[in-house]
Design an enzyme around this catalytic site. Structure first.
Site, PDB file in Angstrom:
ATOM      1  N   ASP A  32      69.783  20.955 104.973  1.00 22.67           N
ATOM      2  CA  ASP A  32      68.589  20.873 103.950  1.00 22.67           C
ATOM      3  C   ASP A  32      67.442  22.047 104.341  1.00 22.67           C
ATOM      4  O   ASP A  32      66.854  22.781 103.765  1.00 22.67           O
ATOM      5  CB  ASP A  32      67.886  19.670 103.979  1.00 22.67           C
ATOM      6  CG  ASP A  32      68.781  18.606 103.186  1.00 22.67           C
ATOM      7  OD1 ASP A  32      69.951  18.982 102.740  1.00 22.67           O
ATOM      8  OD2 ASP A  32      68.644  17.559 102.804  1.00 22.67           O
ATOM      9  N   ASP A  36      65.983  25.202 102.539  1.00 25.02           N
ATOM     10  CA  ASP A  36      64.753  25.324 102.420  1.00 25.02           C
ATOM     11  C   ASP A  36      63.836  26.534 102.686  1.00 25.02           C
ATOM     12  O   ASP A  36      63.111  27.230 102.139  1.00 25.02           O
ATOM     13  CB  ASP A  36      63.752  24.161 102.794  1.00 25.02           C
ATOM     14  CG  ASP A  36      63.984  22.784 102.075  1.00 25.02           C
ATOM     15  OD1 ASP A  36      64.793  23.071 101.120  1.00 25.02           O
ATOM     16  OD2 ASP A  36      63.855  21.873 102.818  1.00 25.02           O
ATOM     17  N   SER A  84      85.067  15.528  66.369  1.00 24.20           N
ATOM     18  CA  SER A  84      84.204  16.377  65.483  1.00 24.20           C
ATOM     19  C   SER A  84      83.903  15.456  64.373  1.00 24.20           C
ATOM     20  O   SER A  84      84.030  14.145  64.497  1.00 24.20           O
ATOM     21  CB  SER A  84      85.014  17.539  64.887  1.00 24.20           C
ATOM     22  OG  SER A  84      83.941  18.379  64.200  1.00 24.20           O
ATOM     23  N   GLU A 116      70.276  11.356  61.844  1.00 23.03           N
ATOM     24  CA  GLU A 116      69.942  12.101  62.910  1.00 23.03           C
ATOM     25  C   GLU A 116      69.948  13.614  62.425  1.00 23.03           C
ATOM     26  O   GLU A 116      70.766  13.749  61.241  1.00 23.03           O
ATOM     27  CB  GLU A 116      70.782  12.193  63.976  1.00 23.03           C
ATOM     28  CG  GLU A 116      70.888  10.901  64.888  1.00 23.03           C
ATOM     29  CD  GLU A 116      71.997  10.772  65.957  1.00 23.03           C
ATOM     30  OE1 GLU A 116      72.785  11.970  65.988  1.00 23.03           O
ATOM     31  OE2 GLU A 116      72.213   9.890  66.393  1.00 23.03           O
ATOM     32  N   LYS A 118      71.485  17.345  62.318  1.00 24.99           N
ATOM     33  CA  LYS A 118      72.453  18.170  62.686  1.00 24.99           C
ATOM     34  C   LYS A 118      72.243  19.445  63.250  1.00 24.99           C
ATOM     35  O   LYS A 118      71.903  20.286  62.647  1.00 24.99           O
ATOM     36  CB  LYS A 118      73.572  17.921  61.613  1.00 24.99           C
ATOM     37  CG  LYS A 118      74.944  18.576  62.158  1.00 24.99           C
ATOM     38  CD  LYS A 118      76.097  18.476  61.130  1.00 24.99           C
ATOM     39  CE  LYS A 118      77.280  19.027  61.611  1.00 24.99           C
ATOM     40  NZ  LYS A 118      77.415  20.191  62.334  1.00 24.99           N
ATOM     41  N   ASP A 120      72.141  23.115  64.749  1.00 23.98           N
ATOM     42  CA  ASP A 120      73.344  24.070  64.546  1.00 23.98           C
ATOM     43  C   ASP A 120      73.427  24.807  65.915  1.00 23.98           C
ATOM     44  O   ASP A 120      72.645  25.753  66.127  1.00 23.98           O
ATOM     45  CB  ASP A 120      72.932  25.041  63.484  1.00 23.98           C
ATOM     46  CG  ASP A 120      73.900  25.763  62.944  1.00 23.98           C
ATOM     47  OD1 ASP A 120      75.034  25.482  63.314  1.00 23.98           O
ATOM     48  OD2 ASP A 120      73.700  26.628  62.018  1.00 23.98           O
ATOM     49  N   TYR A 228      73.376  13.496  71.756  1.00 23.46           N
ATOM     50  CA  TYR A 228      73.406  12.543  70.555  1.00 23.46           C
ATOM     51  C   TYR A 228      74.210  11.552  70.728  1.00 23.46           C
ATOM     52  O   TYR A 228      74.603  10.835  69.740  1.00 23.46           O
ATOM     53  CB  TYR A 228      73.763  13.277  69.293  1.00 23.46           C
ATOM     54  CG  TYR A 228      74.862  14.400  69.451  1.00 23.46           C
ATOM     55  CD1 TYR A 228      76.032  14.017  69.716  1.00 23.46           C
ATOM     56  CD2 TYR A 228      74.711  15.868  69.351  1.00 23.46           C
ATOM     57  CE1 TYR A 228      77.202  14.887  69.843  1.00 23.46           C
ATOM     58  CE2 TYR A 228      75.709  16.568  69.511  1.00 23.46           C
ATOM     59  CZ  TYR A 228      76.977  15.832  69.584  1.00 23.46           C
ATOM     60  OH  TYR A 228      77.912  16.882  69.851  1.00 23.46           O
ATOM     61  N   LYS A 317      75.924  17.763  54.826  1.00 26.99           N
ATOM     62  CA  LYS A 317      75.538  19.022  54.899  1.00 26.99           C
ATOM     63  C   LYS A 317      74.473  19.596  54.006  1.00 26.99           C
ATOM     64  O   LYS A 317      74.751  19.167  52.799  1.00 26.99           O
ATOM     65  CB  LYS A 317      76.706  20.016  55.164  1.00 26.99           C
ATOM     66  CG  LYS A 317      77.790  19.722  56.025  1.00 26.99           C
ATOM     67  CD  LYS A 317      77.396  20.337  57.497  1.00 26.99           C
ATOM     68  CE  LYS A 317      78.383  20.803  58.323  1.00 26.99           C
ATOM     69  NZ  LYS A 317      79.073  22.041  58.167  1.00 26.99           N
ATOM     70  N   CYS A 413     108.026  33.834  41.592  1.00 27.01           N
ATOM     71  CA  CYS A 413     107.240  34.232  43.315  1.00 27.01           C
ATOM     72  C   CYS A 413     107.310  35.804  43.114  1.00 27.01           C
ATOM     73  O   CYS A 413     108.180  36.545  43.023  1.00 27.01           O
ATOM     74  CB  CYS A 413     108.628  33.752  44.234  1.00 27.01           C
ATOM     75  SG  CYS A 413     107.829  34.557  45.805  1.00 27.01           S
ATOM     76  N   CYS A 416     109.779  37.139  46.205  1.00 28.51           N
ATOM     77  CA  CYS A 416     111.282  36.902  45.934  1.00 28.51           C
ATOM     78  C   CYS A 416     111.660  36.777  44.750  1.00 28.51           C
ATOM     79  O   CYS A 416     112.941  36.785  44.567  1.00 28.51           O
ATOM     80  CB  CYS A 416     111.821  36.081  47.120  1.00 28.51           C
ATOM     81  SG  CYS A 416     111.388  34.197  46.479  1.00 28.51           S
ATOM     82  N   CYS A 431     106.770  28.614  45.810  1.00 27.22           N
ATOM     83  CA  CYS A 431     108.195  29.411  45.455  1.00 27.22           C
ATOM     84  C   CYS A 431     109.212  28.455  45.804  1.00 27.22           C
ATOM     85  O   CYS A 431     109.564  27.757  46.889  1.00 27.22           O
ATOM     86  CB  CYS A 431     107.909  30.329  46.345  1.00 27.22           C
ATOM     87  SG  CYS A 431     109.628  31.450  46.739  1.00 27.22           S
ATOM     88  N   CYS A 437     112.916  33.646  50.622  1.00 27.81           N
ATOM     89  CA  CYS A 437     111.672  34.246  50.393  1.00 27.81           C
ATOM     90  C   CYS A 437     110.992  34.815  51.706  1.00 27.81           C
ATOM     91  O   CYS A 437     110.788  34.442  52.738  1.00 27.81           O
ATOM     92  CB  CYS A 437     110.841  33.369  49.877  1.00 27.81           C
ATOM     93  SG  CYS A 437     108.966  34.083  49.450  1.00 27.81           S
TER      94      CYS A 437
HETATM   95  S1  IVH Z   1      77.918  13.036  66.656  1.00 28.79           S
HETATM   96  C1  IVH Z   1      81.966  11.383  67.767  1.00 28.79           C
HETATM   97  N1  IVH Z   1      75.617  14.002  66.076  1.00 28.79           N
HETATM   98  O1  IVH Z   1      78.098  18.867  64.700  1.00 28.79           O
HETATM   99  C2  IVH Z   1      80.609  11.952  67.482  1.00 28.79           C
HETATM  100  N2  IVH Z   1      77.062  15.776  66.227  1.00 28.79           N
HETATM  101  O2  IVH Z   1      80.329  19.298  62.773  1.00 28.79           O
HETATM  102  C3  IVH Z   1      80.657  13.436  67.039  1.00 28.79           C
HETATM  103  N3  IVH Z   1      76.185  18.198  66.031  1.00 28.79           N
HETATM  104  O3  IVH Z   1      80.916  18.672  67.142  1.00 28.79           O
HETATM  105  C4  IVH Z   1      79.317  14.372  67.225  1.00 28.79           C
HETATM  106  N4  IVH Z   1      74.267  17.381  65.732  1.00 28.79           N
HETATM  107  O4  IVH Z   1      78.707  19.685  68.009  1.00 28.79           O
HETATM  108  C5  IVH Z   1      76.805  14.363  66.379  1.00 28.79           C
HETATM  109  N5  IVH Z   1      73.291  14.447  65.631  1.00 28.79           N
HETATM  110  C6  IVH Z   1      74.569  14.955  65.996  1.00 28.79           C
HETATM  111  C7  IVH Z   1      75.150  16.214  65.797  1.00 28.79           C
HETATM  112  C8  IVH Z   1      76.345  16.504  66.207  1.00 28.79           C
HETATM  113  C9  IVH Z   1      75.011  18.362  65.692  1.00 28.79           C
HETATM  114  C10 IVH Z   1      77.653  18.808  66.123  1.00 28.79           C
HETATM  115  C11 IVH Z   1      78.588  18.253  67.259  1.00 28.79           C
HETATM  116  C12 IVH Z   1      79.849  18.224  66.673  1.00 28.79           C
HETATM  117  C13 IVH Z   1      79.669  18.974  65.160  1.00 28.79           C
HETATM  118  C14 IVH Z   1      80.310  18.757  63.940  1.00 28.79           C
END
Ligand code: IVH
Length: 589
Positions: A32, A36, A84, A116, A118, A120, A228, A317, A413, A416, A431, A437
Site C-alpha cells: 500500500d 500511495d 431483454s 421506471e 427506459k 437509452d 434498474y 415505447k 415464385c 423459380c 413458394c 427454388c
Molecule cells: S429491465 C429482466 N429496466 O432496455 C429485466 N431495462 O429493451 C430486463 N433498459 O436490455 C431489463 N432502462 O438495457 C430494464 N428501467 C429499465 C431499463 C431497461 C433501460 C434497457 C435494458 C434492456 C433494454 C430492453
C-alpha cells in the site's frame, strides 16, 4: 528522454494496473505504501502540468478511485441470464400485457406496478463478489457478454467496493450505461474539430466509449450508470418488492433513477407515460419509453420468464419520428423458408440519421390493412426506433391518388416460378419450390453451414453459390459428399484451399445436437430454443418423434413454436433428409 506528458501517461497506466491487481484480482503486487507513493508522484506531476493535460484530465486514477483491469478475458459468462424486454408500442399492446399478467398469475386484486424510465443506453451487468467489483460485462447474447471491466471502472457512478450491510456474497447488478445529452454534443463537436469518428446518437456513443481499447479514453467520455435491478447468485432474496430492491441498490452506493413511481391501474400507467413523454425534453439524458414492472417479487416469480423476456415487465415505447415519402415500387423477395415478402421501394428519406429506401411490407394482409398502392405518399417511422415501417397512406385533398397503381401479388415464385401457396389465414404466402427454388436453396445452405450451425470455415455464401452453379450441391447432404477433384476445378480454388475446405467439412461432421437443431432452420427456432430442445431431449431421434404434449412442458416454447416444430418433423421430406444426413455426421456432447 521521456516528455512530462509521457511520464504522466506511463504512471497512470502503472497505477491503474496495480489497482486492478488489488481491487479486481485480490492479488496486490506492491505494498500500500508503494502504491500511495506512486499516486503522490502522479498527483504532483499533474498539479504542476495542468495545462498539458486538459484533454485527458478526467482519465487519471487521481480522479477515479480505482483502476485499470487488463482484459485477459474477452468474454465472461453471466451467472444469471441477462434478459431483454418485450415491447408495447401503443395502449392496446400495453393492455394486452396487463391482461396476460392477471391471467397467468391468477391474481384478481389489483397488481401493483413499478414504472421506471427506459434509459437509452446499453445494458451492463456488474458482478460483485464479497462487495468488490469483479467484472463489468455487456449483455452480449444474454448468456455471455463482453468483458468491459477496465472501462467500466472509470465510470464514477460504478463503485469498486459496495457500501452498507447485508451485501449478498455474489451479486449481479443490472443497469444501463449512458451518455448525457450535453456530453454527447461536446464529444461530437470535439470529434468534428479533430476530424475524428462521429457517433450518430448518444446510445452508440456510450457503446463505443465503453468498448474502447484504451480505458483512459473511456474515462474522458464521462459515461453514467443507472441501476434498474439485481440478481443474487446462490442466495435467497428477502425483499418482497422491486422497489425495495431498488432501495437496497441505492444503499449499496449505486445510483438508481429518481423518476420511479408505483401505479395501481392502467390509467395511472398511461398518465405516467404521458407525463414522462412531455418531460423527456427536459431530462439531461435520452430515454425511449418507460418500463413497467410487477412490483411484487412473489408475483414476478409466479410469472417467470420466457427464453428472452421476463413475463413480469414490459418496455412501453414512445412513438418514433414519422416522415412522408413516395412508394415507388414493390418487389417480392423469397426467404429461406420460402416465405414471400413484399418489399416497398421508397423515395429515400432519413429518419434519426438513418437513410431508408426499402421497407418490408410483411405480407398480403399488411398491404390490404394499409390500403397501399404504388405511387402513394406514405408515412414512414422506425418501430422501436429501429425497424422502418409504413404506418399509413396519406390521403388528403392536396394529394391525388389518381395515378396510384394496385399492388399485384404474384401467383408464381419470382425466382423459380413454382406456384405460390398460402398456408394460413395470417396472410403469409410461400413458394412451393422447396430446395428446387434457388433463393430457398441458397439461403438454407447458408444458414445450415453458418457459424451457429455446422460452422464450416470457407463455406460462406460465395462458395455455396459456386457449388450450386456447378450443380455439385442442392441439399446440405451433398456437401458431405464433395470430392477434391470437383473442388479444384472451381474458379479461384487452389489445391490448398480445396484441401482445407474438405478438412473443415470433415471436422464439422462431429456436431453438437443444439447446433444441428439450429442448422435445420425450423421456423422461429434460433440459437436459444435449439439449446433448450437439445438439453431437454438430448437425442435427435427423440426430437424427431416429439409430440405436442412433450413440448408444452418446456417453458420458453409457446404454442406457435411448438406447432412449427411438429410441422417440421411431420414433413416426410424433412424426415428423410435428416435420416440421410445422420449417415454423414456424428453427434457429440
Ligand atoms: S429491465 C429482466 N429496466 O432496455 C429485466 N431495462 O429493451 C430486463 N433498459 O436490455 C431489463 N432502462 O438495457 C430494464 N428501467 C429499465 C431499463 C431497461 C433501460 C434497457 C435494458 C434492456 C433494454 C430492453
Amino acid at each position: 528522454m521521456k516528455s512530462t506528458k509521457d511520464k504522466i501517461i506511463l504512471l497512470r497506466k502503472k497505477i491503474f494496473y496495480y489497482a486492478y491487481l488489488y481491487y479486481t484480482l485480490d492479488a496486490p503486487l506492491i505494498s500500500d505504501y508503494e502504491y500511495d507513493e506512486l499516486m503522490k508522484q502522479l498527483q504532483e506531476l499533474e498539479q504542476k502540468n495542468k495545462n498539458l493535460l486538459i484533454p485527458i484530465a478526467n482519465s487519471s486514477p487521481t480522479n477515479i478511485v480505482g483502476s485499470i483491469n487488463h482484459p485477459e478475458l474477452k468474454t465472461v459468462t453471466h451467472l444469471t441470464s441477462m434478459l431483454s424486454l418485450d415491447n408495447a408500442f401503443n395502449r392496446e399492446d400495453y393492455l394486452k400485457f396487463e391482461k396476460k399478467i392477471y391471467k397467468l398469475s391468477g391474481i384478481i386484486n389489483s397488481i401493483e406496478l413499478c414504472c421506471e424510465l427506459k434509459i437509452d443506453g446499453l445494458a451492463l451487468s456488474l458482478l460483485y463478489k464479497q462487495g468488490k467489483l469483479k467484472y463489468a460485462i455487456t449483455r452480449g447474447d444474454g448468456k455471455v457478454g463482453e468483458n468491459v471491466t477496465v472501462n467500466a471502472m472509470t465510470i464514477k457512478s460504478i463503485p469498486l467496493i459496495l457500501n452498507g450491510e447485508n451485501i449478498p456474497p455474489v451479486l449481479e447488478i443490472r443497469g444501463e450505461v449512458f451518455m448525457k445529452k450535453y456530453d454527447f454534443i461536446k464529444m461530437n463537436t470535439y470529434a468534428k474539430n479533430y476530424k475524428d469518428k462521429l457517433f450518430s446518437n448518444s446510445r452508440n456513443a456510450a457503446a463505443g466509449s465503453l468498448r474502447q481499447k484504451d480505458s483512459t479514453i473511456s474515462a474522458q467520455r464521462n459515461l453514467m450508470f443507472c441501476a434498474y435491478g439485481y440478481n443474487i447468485v446462490n442466495g435467497i432474496e428477502d425483499s418482497t418488492t422491486h422497489l425495495e430492491k431498488l432501495n437496497k441498490i441505492k444503499n449499496w452506493g449505486i445510483p438508481i433513477s429518481n423518476h420511479t413511481v408505483l401505479c395501481n391501474s392502467s390509467q395511472e400507467v398511461f398518465s405516467y407515460f404521458n407525463k414522462i413523454k412531455h418531460h423527456r425534453i427536459l431530462l439531461d439524458f435520452n430515454i425511449d419509453g418507460i418500463v413497467v414492472k410487477v412490483n411484487s417479487i412473489k408475483i414476478q416469480n409466479l410469472l417467470g420468464n420466457s427464453s428472452r423476456y421476463p413475463r413480469w415487465a414490459i418496455a412501453f415505447k414512445f412513438k418514433s419520428i414519422e416522415k412522408v415519402t413516395k412508394l415507388l415500387n414493390v418487389d417480392f423477395q423469397v426467404g429461406r423458408t420460402g416465405v414471400i415478402t413484399p418489399i416497398a421501394r421508397l423515395k429515400p428519406i432519413e429518419i434519426s440519421g438513418v437513410k431508408i429506401s426499402n421497407v418490408s411490407l410483411y405480407n398480403k394482409n399488411e398491404i390490404k390493412k394499409i390500403g397501399l398502392c404504388i405511387g402513394d405518399y406514405v408515412t414512414v417511422s422506425r418501430v422501436g426506433d429501429v425497424i422502418p415501417k409504413i404506418i399509413n397512406v396519406i390521403s388528403s385533398s392536396h394529394i391525388s391518388r389518381s395515378n396510384s397503381k394496385k399492388i399485384i401479388f404474384p401467383k408464381d415464385c419470382p425466382i423459380c416460378h413454382s406456384l405460390i401457396i398460402q398456408k394460413s389465414k395470417l396472410g403469409n404466402s410461400y413458394c412451393s419450390g422447396g430446395f428446387k427454388c434457388l433463393a430457398q436453396c441458397q439461403q438454407s445452405l447458408n444458414h445450415f453451414f453458418s457459424k451457429k450451425g455446422f460452422n464450416i470455415k470457407g463455406l460462406g455464401p460465395k462458395m455455396i453459390n459456386k457449388l450450386i452453379d456447378f450443380d455439385y450441391i442442392s441439399t446440405p447432404v451433398d456437401v458431405f459428399r464433395l470430392k477434391i477433384k470437383q473442388l479444384i476445378i472451381l474458379k479461384d480454388v487452389g489445391l490448398h484451399s480445396a484441401n482445407n475446405l474438405l478438412k473443415e467439412i470433415d471436422r464439422s461432421r462431429h456436431i453438437k445436437l443444439n447446433q444441428l437443431i439450429y442448422a435445420l432452420g425450423i421456423v422461429g427456432i434460433g440459437e436459444v430454443t435449439a439449446k433448450l430442445l437439445s438439453m431437454y431431449f438430448n437425442d435427435i431421434h427423440r426430437i424427431m418423434e416429439v409430440q405436442l404434449w412433450d413440448l408444452k412442458k418446456i417453458s420458453g416454447i409457446g404454442p406457435i413454436l411448438a406447432n412449427n416444430i411438429i410441422m417440421f418433423f411431420n414433413d416426410k421430406r424433412n424426415n428423410k433428409f435428416i435420416k440421410c444426413l445422420l449417415n454423414h455426421i456424428h453427434i457429440i456432447n
